[in-house]
Enzyme design. Structure first.
Site, mmCIF file in Angstrom:
data_model
loop_
_atom_site.group_PDB
_atom_site.id
_atom_site.type_symbol
_atom_site.label_atom_id
_atom_site.label_comp_id
_atom_site.label_asym_id
_atom_site.label_seq_id
_atom_site.Cartn_x
_atom_site.Cartn_y
_atom_site.Cartn_z
ATOM 1 C CG ASN A 94 -1.854 -1.197 1.239
ATOM 2 O OD1 ASN A 94 -2.064 -1.826 0.194
ATOM 3 N ND2 ASN A 94 -2.366 -1.546 2.406
ATOM 4 C CB VAL A 95 1.059 3.989 -2.188
ATOM 5 C CG1 VAL A 95 1.869 2.987 -3.004
ATOM 6 C CG2 VAL A 95 -0.357 4.136 -2.774
ATOM 7 C CG ASP A 96 -2.713 3.292 2.789
ATOM 8 O OD1 ASP A 96 -3.577 2.461 2.448
ATOM 9 O OD2 ASP A 96 -1.855 3.046 3.668
ATOM 10 C CG HIS B 129 3.831 -1.820 -4.680
ATOM 11 N ND1 HIS B 129 2.659 -2.536 -4.696
ATOM 12 C CD2 HIS B 129 4.792 -2.665 -5.126
ATOM 13 C CE1 HIS B 129 2.898 -3.761 -5.151
ATOM 14 N NE2 HIS B 129 4.184 -3.877 -5.399
ATOM 15 C CB CYS C 143 12.877 16.051 -9.665
ATOM 16 S SG CYS C 143 13.376 16.967 -11.150
ATOM 17 C CB CYS D 210 17.570 17.155 -9.972
ATOM 18 S SG CYS D 210 16.176 17.451 -8.863
ATOM 19 C CB CYS E 54 11.818 19.683 -9.545
ATOM 20 S SG CYS E 54 13.317 19.650 -8.541
ATOM 21 C CB SER F 123 -5.829 -9.972 -5.184
ATOM 22 O OG SER F 123 -4.800 -9.144 -5.758
HETATM 23 P P1 OAD Z 1 -6.265 -5.902 -4.739
HETATM 24 O O1 OAD Z 1 -7.333 -4.907 -4.971
HETATM 25 O O2 OAD Z 1 -5.709 -6.687 -5.895
HETATM 26 O O3 OAD Z 1 -6.795 -6.989 -3.682
HETATM 27 C C1 OAD Z 1 -7.410 -6.540 -2.487
HETATM 28 C C2 OAD Z 1 -7.694 -7.770 -1.657
HETATM 29 O O4 OAD Z 1 -8.213 -7.334 -0.399
HETATM 30 C C3 OAD Z 1 -8.738 -8.687 -2.278
HETATM 31 O O5 OAD Z 1 -8.262 -10.031 -2.234
HETATM 32 C C4 OAD Z 1 -9.968 -8.506 -1.366
HETATM 33 O O6 OAD Z 1 -10.703 -9.729 -1.234
HETATM 34 C C5 OAD Z 1 -9.323 -8.153 -0.063
HETATM 35 N N1 OAD Z 1 -10.145 -7.352 0.850
HETATM 36 C C6 OAD Z 1 -11.139 -6.504 0.542
HETATM 37 N N2 OAD Z 1 -11.640 -5.947 1.673
HETATM 38 C C7 OAD Z 1 -10.908 -6.467 2.715
HETATM 39 C C8 OAD Z 1 -10.922 -6.300 4.119
HETATM 40 N N3 OAD Z 1 -11.815 -5.486 4.727
HETATM 41 N N4 OAD Z 1 -10.026 -6.992 4.874
HETATM 42 C C9 OAD Z 1 -9.142 -7.837 4.283
HETATM 43 N N5 OAD Z 1 -9.069 -8.042 2.942
HETATM 44 C C10 OAD Z 1 -9.955 -7.363 2.178
HETATM 45 O O7 OAD Z 1 -5.091 -5.155 -3.967
HETATM 46 P P2 OAD Z 1 -3.612 -5.658 -3.751
HETATM 47 O O8 OAD Z 1 -3.542 -7.141 -3.563
HETATM 48 O O9 OAD Z 1 -3.016 -4.817 -2.694
HETATM 49 O O10 OAD Z 1 0.247 -2.150 -7.343
HETATM 50 O O11 OAD Z 1 -2.940 -5.271 -5.163
HETATM 51 C C11 OAD Z 1 -1.557 -5.433 -5.317
HETATM 52 C C12 OAD Z 1 -1.046 -4.321 -6.185
HETATM 53 O O12 OAD Z 1 -1.798 -4.239 -7.420
HETATM 54 C C13 OAD Z 1 -1.180 -2.935 -5.584
HETATM 55 O O13 OAD Z 1 -0.167 -2.644 -4.692
HETATM 56 C C14 OAD Z 1 -1.086 -2.073 -6.835
HETATM 57 C C15 OAD Z 1 -2.020 -2.834 -7.734
HETATM 58 O O14 OAD Z 1 -1.761 -2.570 -9.053
HETATM 59 C C16 OAD Z 1 0.976 -0.997 -7.445
HETATM 60 O O15 OAD Z 1 0.560 0.057 -7.059
HETATM 61 C C17 OAD Z 1 2.325 -1.199 -8.035
#
Ligand code: OAD
Length: 256
Positions: free
Chosen positions: A107-109, A124, A132, A135, A153, A194
């Site tokens: 996560n990026v949050d 990520h 920038c 630079c 920048c 996921s």
């Molecule tokens: P996804 O959106 O692919 O998957 C989110 C997962 O969270 C799913 O399996 C849902 O079932 C589950 N979920 C939903 N609500 C939930 C809850 N309340 N508690 C627990 N699980 C829950 O997100 P990521 O797996 O994080 O890449 O995706 C991986 C990467 O794909 C991200 O970091 C991003 C994206 O492209 C970059 O930014 C490089």
């Protein structure tokens, strides 16, 4: 589910080294959309190829930087939920008991940091960091929306979001640290991902191959569900606090 909970709780108490990998799902209960949940996910409403690639930024830096800055401003309104807080609590307890503890997130949050987790491995990048292209200067942006898109920048170059886009390499030091931790741990918890995006998802496989006991916390099954030892089906904000409480007692100091 009670027996399973007790089994996992017992495994946390006897753990030597715990690694946690989180994905967008852990922030869902803070109001931040995931990527792939049908209808509500970001990639269900936007086209990742048009927004989350270097080519997209080169093609339309104004659109891409505005979209990321809008996400930054939205996320700034969000607060860590009970799942983030439970992991911060678990880190504190684990380290207090001489266990190794590593938290790596996709996560990026930065909600883990807001919840009190420290030394978070950001695989990520972060919405708050902008870099920038000329630079290379990176800076944290905690203020309001940029006045221009793409932001520039002081050197005159344009700045991009400090997040990893599709096709880009992950920050080498962050990935290496997470891989070493996954190799050495005896307990691995995958929360809210996921398990589709590599190399982050490869950390789960690495821990399995290294013989760790792996727990998946997710309301839904993933491609790795049948390879983990335990699957807790439900929201992280509900399950993680119950798990940490069952293992070590609640933050109120009630011991198990
Ligand atoms: P996804 O959106 O692919 O998957 C989110 C997962 O969270 C799913 O399996 C849902 O079932 C589950 N979920 C939903 N609500 C939930 C809850 N309340 N508690 C627990 N699980 C829950 O997100 P990521 O797996 O994080 O890449 O995706 C991986 C990467 O794909 C991200 O970091 C991003 C994206 O492209 C970059 O930014 C490089």
């Amino acid at each position: 589910m009670i027996d399973l909970f007790d089994d996992v709780a017992q495994s946390l108490r006897t753990a030597r080294s715990i690694v946690v990998l989180t994905g967008a799902g852990i922030s869902a209960e803070s109001g931040i959309p995931t990527f792939r949940d049908a209808l509500t996910g970001l990639w269900a409403r936007f086209n990742a190829a048009e927004l989350a690639t270097l080519e997209a930024f080169a093609h339309d830096p104004e659109l891409v930087s505005r979209w990321y800055d809008q996400r930054r401003i939205q996320v700034a309104q969000c607060r860590p939920n009970a799942g983030h807080l439970a992991l911060a609590h678990l880190q504190q307890i684990a380290r207090g008991r001489g266990k190794s503890f590593t938290l790596a997130t996709q996560n990026v949050d930065r909600l883990h940091q807001a919840a009190g987790s420290t030394e978070v491995i950001e695989l990520h990048g972060s919405l708050w960091v902008w870099r920038c292209l000329d630079c290379g200067t990176e800076s944290e942006e905690r203020g309001g929306a940029f006045e221009e898109y793409p932001p520039t920048c002081p050197c005159g170059g344009i700045r991009r979001p400090g997040v990893v886009w599709f096709g880009e390499m992950l920050p080498a030091a962050a990935l290496a640290a997470a891989q070493v931790a996954a190799e050495r741990c005896d307990r691995f918890i995958s929360v809210g991902t996921s398990s589709l995006v590599y190399p982050a998802a490869g950390l789960i496989e690495q821990a399995i191959a290294a013989g760790a006991s792996v727990l998946e916390v997710n309301p839904h099954a993933t491609p790795l569900s049948d390879r983990v030892r335990w699957s807790l089906r439900g929201p992280a904000g509900e399950l993680l606090p119950r798990l940490v409480d069952a293992a070590f007692g609640s933050p109120s100091g009630k011991n198990v």
